[in-house]
Enzyme design. Structure first.
Site, PDB file in Angstrom:
ATOM      1  N   HIS A 137      18.331  49.665  32.227  1.00  0.00           N
ATOM      2  CA  HIS A 137      17.956  49.092  33.710  1.00  0.00           C
ATOM      3  C   HIS A 137      19.445  49.080  33.591  1.00  0.00           C
ATOM      4  CE1 HIS A 137      17.700  45.691  36.608  1.00  0.00           C
ATOM      5  NE2 HIS A 137      18.471  44.911  36.351  1.00  0.00           N
TER       6      HIS A 137
ATOM      7  N   ASP B 103      20.197  52.510  35.640  1.00  0.00           N
ATOM      8  CA  ASP B 103      19.443  52.681  36.969  1.00  0.00           C
ATOM      9  C   ASP B 103      20.387  51.969  38.412  1.00  0.00           C
ATOM     10  OD1 ASP B 103      17.879  53.535  38.830  1.00  0.00           O
ATOM     11  OD2 ASP B 103      17.049  51.447  38.516  1.00  0.00           O
TER      12      ASP B 103
END
Length: 115
Positions: free
Chosen positions: A80, A83
């Site tokens: 995460h 990203d």
């Protein structure tokens, strides 16, 4: 939990913190662009770039450690964070382009008014 995984989680949190701060500076820069205050927008974008550089450095440390043989278990939080880092980096690049574009338009309007 292993020391490596603790390192990965701490790194992910650092990436998310710095990337999040970069996003806040980028949004602030866009508000200054809307007000045609380009110097303030530039200053905010400079801060955003400092923050995203720190986030990227934290990611790079993990990648380099892995290249040296450190093995990490899969970590959704780190995924995460990566990203988020790339998304906000794209936002910074777009904001930079918008500042340049709006600065050019503003200069054209000033020239037109002067003639």
């Amino acid at each position: 939990m292993t020391d490596e995984n603790n390192e990965l989680i701490l790194s992910a949190m650092g990436i998310l913190t710095h990337a999040g701060d970069a996003r806040l500076h980028t949004k602030e820069a866009l508000k200054y662009v809307q007000a045609l205050q380009f110097e303030k927008a530039d200053a905010c974008l400079k801060e955003a770039k400092k923050e995203i550089t720190q986030a990227h450095a934290a990611q790079t440390e993990i990648i380099q450690a892995e290249a040296r043989g450190v093995q990490y278990q899969y970590c959704m939080l780190f995924n995460h964070a990566q990203d988020t880092l790339m998304t906000i980096n794209s936002e910074i690049e777009l904001c930079s382009s918008l500042i340049d574009t709006f600065r050019s338009f503003a200069a054209m309007f000033v020239k037109k008014e002067e003639s």
